[in-house]
Write a protein that holds these residues in place. Structure first.
Motif, PDB file in Angstrom:
ATOM      1  N   ARG A  65       0.851  -1.267   0.008  1.00 41.97           N
ATOM      2  CA  ARG A  65       0.001  -0.109  -0.010  1.00 41.97           C
ATOM      3  C   ARG A  65       0.719   1.291  -0.041  1.00 41.97           C
ATOM      4  NH1 ARG A  65      -2.919  -3.588  -0.481  1.00 41.97           N
ATOM      5  NH2 ARG A  65      -4.748  -4.347   0.314  1.00 41.97           N
ATOM      6  N   ILE A  66       0.885   1.912  -0.964  1.00 44.12           N
ATOM      7  CA  ILE A  66       1.949   3.239  -1.333  1.00 44.12           C
ATOM      8  C   ILE A  66       1.037   4.356  -1.268  1.00 44.12           C
ATOM      9  CG2 ILE A  66       3.659   4.197  -2.673  1.00 44.12           C
ATOM     10  CD1 ILE A  66       4.548   1.426  -3.599  1.00 44.12           C
ATOM     11  N   SER A  67       1.085   5.499  -0.544  1.00 45.62           N
ATOM     12  CA  SER A  67       0.381   6.609  -0.452  1.00 45.62           C
ATOM     13  C   SER A  67       1.441   7.552  -0.437  1.00 45.62           C
ATOM     14  CB  SER A  67      -0.553   6.683   0.863  1.00 45.62           C
ATOM     15  OG  SER A  67      -1.161   7.954   0.892  1.00 45.62           O
ATOM     16  N   CYS A  68       1.174   8.510  -1.444  1.00 41.97           N
ATOM     17  CA  CYS A  68       2.175  10.103  -1.662  1.00 41.97           C
ATOM     18  C   CYS A  68       1.302  11.194  -1.618  1.00 41.97           C
ATOM     19  CB  CYS A  68       2.939   9.815  -3.094  1.00 41.97           C
ATOM     20  SG  CYS A  68       4.152   8.619  -2.802  1.00 41.97           S
ATOM     21  N   LYS A  79      -4.593 -10.812  -2.594  1.00 42.46           N
ATOM     22  CA  LYS A  79      -3.890  -9.472  -2.384  1.00 42.46           C
ATOM     23  C   LYS A  79      -4.065  -8.559  -3.657  1.00 42.46           C
ATOM     24  CE  LYS A  79      -1.453 -10.903   1.986  1.00 42.46           C
ATOM     25  NZ  LYS A  79      -0.310 -10.931   2.287  1.00 42.46           N
ATOM     26  N   CYS A  80      -4.375  -7.383  -3.625  1.00 45.98           N
ATOM     27  CA  CYS A  80      -4.309  -6.478  -4.567  1.00 45.98           C
ATOM     28  C   CYS A  80      -3.329  -5.226  -4.102  1.00 45.98           C
ATOM     29  CB  CYS A  80      -5.748  -5.826  -5.126  1.00 45.98           C
ATOM     30  SG  CYS A  80      -5.407  -4.484  -6.058  1.00 45.98           S
ATOM     31  N   SER A  81      -2.278  -4.911  -4.996  1.00 42.97           N
ATOM     32  CA  SER A  81      -1.219  -3.899  -4.656  1.00 42.97           C
ATOM     33  C   SER A  81      -2.024  -2.535  -5.094  1.00 42.97           C
ATOM     34  CB  SER A  81      -0.097  -3.924  -5.336  1.00 42.97           C
ATOM     35  OG  SER A  81       0.469  -5.446  -5.342  1.00 42.97           O
ATOM     36  N   GLU A  82      -1.885  -1.525  -3.991  1.00 42.50           N
ATOM     37  CA  GLU A  82      -2.473  -0.556  -4.263  1.00 42.50           C
ATOM     38  C   GLU A  82      -1.442   0.644  -4.293  1.00 42.50           C
ATOM     39  OE1 GLU A  82      -5.687   0.061  -1.788  1.00 42.50           O
ATOM     40  OE2 GLU A  82      -6.668  -1.836  -2.257  1.00 42.50           O
ATOM     41  N   GLN A  83      -1.607   1.850  -5.057  1.00 44.69           N
ATOM     42  CA  GLN A  83      -0.900   3.075  -4.993  1.00 44.69           C
ATOM     43  C   GLN A  83      -1.592   4.285  -5.412  1.00 44.69           C
ATOM     44  OE1 GLN A  83       3.576   4.124  -5.980  1.00 44.69           O
ATOM     45  NE2 GLN A  83       2.389   3.656  -7.930  1.00 44.69           N
ATOM     46  N   VAL A  84      -1.767   5.305  -4.226  1.00 47.35           N
ATOM     47  CA  VAL A  84      -2.505   6.397  -4.212  1.00 47.35           C
ATOM     48  C   VAL A  84      -1.427   7.741  -4.324  1.00 47.35           C
ATOM     49  CG1 VAL A  84      -4.216   7.893  -2.906  1.00 47.35           C
ATOM     50  CG2 VAL A  84      -4.428   5.467  -3.009  1.00 47.35           C
ATOM     51  N   PHE A  85      -1.703   8.703  -5.227  1.00 45.27           N
ATOM     52  CA  PHE A  85      -0.938   9.907  -5.377  1.00 45.27           C
ATOM     53  C   PHE A  85      -1.843  10.987  -5.264  1.00 45.27           C
ATOM     54  CE2 PHE A  85       1.038  12.934  -8.117  1.00 45.27           C
ATOM     55  CZ  PHE A  85       2.351  13.326  -7.418  1.00 45.27           C
ATOM     56  N   TYR A 125      -3.371  -4.925  -9.269  1.00 42.96           N
ATOM     57  CA  TYR A 125      -2.873  -3.595  -9.171  1.00 42.96           C
ATOM     58  C   TYR A 125      -3.821  -2.531  -9.471  1.00 42.96           C
ATOM     59  CZ  TYR A 125       0.316   0.340  -9.458  1.00 42.96           C
ATOM     60  OH  TYR A 125       0.797   1.623  -9.362  1.00 42.96           O
ATOM     61  N   SER A 126      -3.729  -1.574  -8.499  1.00 41.66           N
ATOM     62  CA  SER A 126      -4.667  -0.345  -8.639  1.00 41.66           C
ATOM     63  C   SER A 126      -4.102   0.771  -8.310  1.00 41.66           C
ATOM     64  CB  SER A 126      -5.909  -0.686  -7.783  1.00 41.66           C
ATOM     65  OG  SER A 126      -6.923   0.282  -7.784  1.00 41.66           O
ATOM     66  N   GLN A 127      -4.039   1.723  -9.087  1.00 38.05           N
ATOM     67  CA  GLN A 127      -3.592   3.361  -8.701  1.00 38.05           C
ATOM     68  C   GLN A 127      -4.580   4.141  -8.983  1.00 38.05           C
ATOM     69  OE1 GLN A 127      -0.059   3.807 -11.066  1.00 38.05           O
ATOM     70  NE2 GLN A 127      -1.223   4.701 -12.902  1.00 38.05           N
ATOM     71  N   LYS A 128      -4.547   5.219  -7.951  1.00 36.44           N
ATOM     72  CA  LYS A 128      -5.252   6.602  -8.376  1.00 36.44           C
ATOM     73  C   LYS A 128      -4.543   7.568  -8.162  1.00 36.44           C
ATOM     74  CE  LYS A 128      -9.380   8.496  -6.229  1.00 36.44           C
ATOM     75  NZ  LYS A 128     -10.501   8.458  -5.283  1.00 36.44           N
ATOM     76  N   LYS A 134      -6.061  -1.522 -12.660  1.00 39.82           N
ATOM     77  CA  LYS A 134      -7.015  -0.426 -12.666  1.00 39.82           C
ATOM     78  C   LYS A 134      -6.170   0.982 -12.427  1.00 39.82           C
ATOM     79  CE  LYS A 134     -11.077   1.631 -10.242  1.00 39.82           C
ATOM     80  NZ  LYS A 134     -12.251   1.557  -9.241  1.00 39.82           N
ATOM     81  N   SER A 135      -6.410   2.027 -13.212  1.00 46.04           N
ATOM     82  CA  SER A 135      -5.820   3.416 -13.117  1.00 46.04           C
ATOM     83  C   SER A 135      -6.665   4.272 -13.122  1.00 46.04           C
ATOM     84  CB  SER A 135      -4.575   3.475 -14.196  1.00 46.04           C
ATOM     85  OG  SER A 135      -4.049   4.452 -14.029  1.00 46.04           O
ATOM     86  N   THR A 136      -6.740   5.252 -12.271  1.00 48.91           N
ATOM     87  CA  THR A 136      -7.780   6.119 -12.019  1.00 48.91           C
ATOM     88  C   THR A 136      -7.094   7.722 -11.905  1.00 48.91           C
ATOM     89  OG1 THR A 136      -9.454   4.871 -11.000  1.00 48.91           O
ATOM     90  CG2 THR A 136      -9.526   7.336 -10.927  1.00 48.91           C
ATOM     91  N   ASN A 137      -7.157   8.587 -12.951  1.00 50.30           N
ATOM     92  CA  ASN A 137      -6.925   9.807 -12.903  1.00 50.30           C
ATOM     93  C   ASN A 137      -7.858  10.822 -12.972  1.00 50.30           C
ATOM     94  OD1 ASN A 137      -3.677   9.797 -13.484  1.00 50.30           O
ATOM     95  ND2 ASN A 137      -4.659   8.183 -15.001  1.00 50.30           N
ATOM     96  N   GLN A 138      -7.851  11.723 -11.805  1.00 54.24           N
ATOM     97  CA  GLN A 138      -8.640  12.702 -11.486  1.00 54.24           C
ATOM     98  C   GLN A 138      -7.897  14.269 -11.295  1.00 54.24           C
ATOM     99  OE1 GLN A 138     -10.633  11.461  -8.056  1.00 54.24           O
ATOM    100  NE2 GLN A 138     -11.984  10.015  -8.992  1.00 54.24           N
ATOM    101  N   ILE A 139      -8.564  15.176 -12.152  1.00 56.21           N
ATOM    102  CA  ILE A 139      -8.169  16.750 -11.941  1.00 56.21           C
ATOM    103  C   ILE A 139      -9.260  17.314 -11.454  1.00 56.21           C
ATOM    104  CG2 ILE A 139      -7.023  18.737 -12.933  1.00 56.21           C
ATOM    105  CD1 ILE A 139      -5.891  16.767 -15.042  1.00 56.21           C
TER     106      ILE A 139
END
Length: 327
Positions: free
Chosen positions: A91-94, A121-127, A152-155, A189-194
């Motif tokens: 679990r990575i959060s930046c 288990k799903c690896s996750e990264q939030v930036f 893998y899921s990143q946001k 899964k890759s999510t990008n929000q502005i």
């Protein structure tokens, strides 16, 4: 009696306020515990300067003293993972804050490897990043490469103001070709929000790839081995936006011309299976008020062709960030 009731109400109100404050403190503490990286860039002495940098396992930041000519005002930050990639269950959060008038480049030293999933288990990264006035954030990583069975899921969430500038490159390869793995992971899964001020959504996008019971990801992707998205937003990128739109139009015109020529040959010779798919497909569109943003979507048969495209299209940023991206 009346005074006693009023006193009780005051005590209860104080207890309620203390409870709310305690709950907020606990929630903030939990968020900090989950946070694996934090960077703050501010303008000090007329230059972009990292004033705070924190990271912990499994994440590490590398800040080179200088990238490019000395007169270039840009902070470069490299992200690396211990063990060379993202392990199942990580679990990575930046959290990044780019101050007014600052320029920051966030990149990697190599592709982001996502190792095989253990169990479910799903690896996750939030930036999450906040970009100030007249500031520029450039997010230009190498592609994500998911191993067989990986999940893998990143946001990525970006908060901008009207005169912020932002570059995002988000891309994934089909996997380890040398091991015979092509779109062999379980989930991506890759999510990008502005968001603009007042939490107003400007750009919302999600790419979701998952193995199906009827068709696999590989069957759906056919011969394409890379998918990518490039976002260019803000006043500092007008020249790049214009060039990209012109080049994408030219590239696709040439691809369509080749396809129509091949179709003509097939019609004349009655040859089966003579049509070939374009090896590189790109689309380009604008978004936001007055078209302040441009998004490019890419599907390609080789990673090298996407690298070449990015090198050419982002070359105009060298004067701003010191080095031409992906060179």
């Amino acid at each position: 009696m009346k005074k006693l009731k009023e006193k009780k109400r005051g005590v209860l109100a104080c207890i309620f306020c203390l409870r709310i404050s305690l709950e907020h403190t606990i929630a903030t503490s939990r968020e900090r515990e989950m946070e694996t990286g934090k960077v703050v860039v501010e303008r000090i002495g007329g230059r972009s300067t990292v004033t705070r940098c924190f990271s912990k396992y499994p994440l590490k930041f590398i800040l080179p003293r200088k990238v490019g000519p000395s007169q270039t005002d840009a902070v470069w930050i490299y992200t690396i993972s211990y063990g060379g990639g993202i392990v199942s269950g990580d679990r990575i959060s930046c959290d990044f804050t780019i101050g007014d008038g600052c320029t920051t480049v966030l990149t990697t030293q190599a592709s982001t490897k996502v190792y095989k999933s253990v169990g479910s288990k799903c690896s996750e990264q939030v930036f999450e990043a906040r970009i100030g006035r007249y500031a520029l954030l450039v997010v230009i990583p190498d592609p994500v490469t998911c191993f067989s069975t990986a999940k893998y899921s990143q946001k990525q969430v970006f908060r901008v103001v009207s005169d912020s500038s932002l570059v995002i490159v988000d891309w994934i390869t089909s996997g380890r070709h040398e091991n015979g793995e092509k779109w062999d992971f379980e989930l991506y899964k890759s999510t990008n929000q502005i968001f603009l001020e007042d939490n107003q959504p400007l750009f919302l996008d999600t790419i979701f790839l998952e193995q199906g019971n009827i068709t696999t990801i590989a069957e759906r992707m056919q011969d394409y081995q890379v998918i990518a998205m490039v976002i260019l937003l803000g006043p500092k990128l007008k020249h790049v936006q214009k060039q990209v739109q012109e080049d994408v139009k030219k590239i696709m015109s040439e691809q369509l011309h080749i396809s129509s020529t091949a179709l003509g040959r097939c019609t004349k010779t009655n040859t089966d299976h003579c049509l070939t798919k374009p090896t590189f497909i790109a689309s380009c569109s604008v978004f936001g008020p007055k078209g302040i943003g441009v998004v490019v979507r890419i599907a390609a048969m080789t990673t090298e062709s996407v690298y070449r495209f990015l090198q050419h299209q982002l070359a105009g940023m060298e004067m701003v960030i010191g080095v031409s991206p992906y060179c």
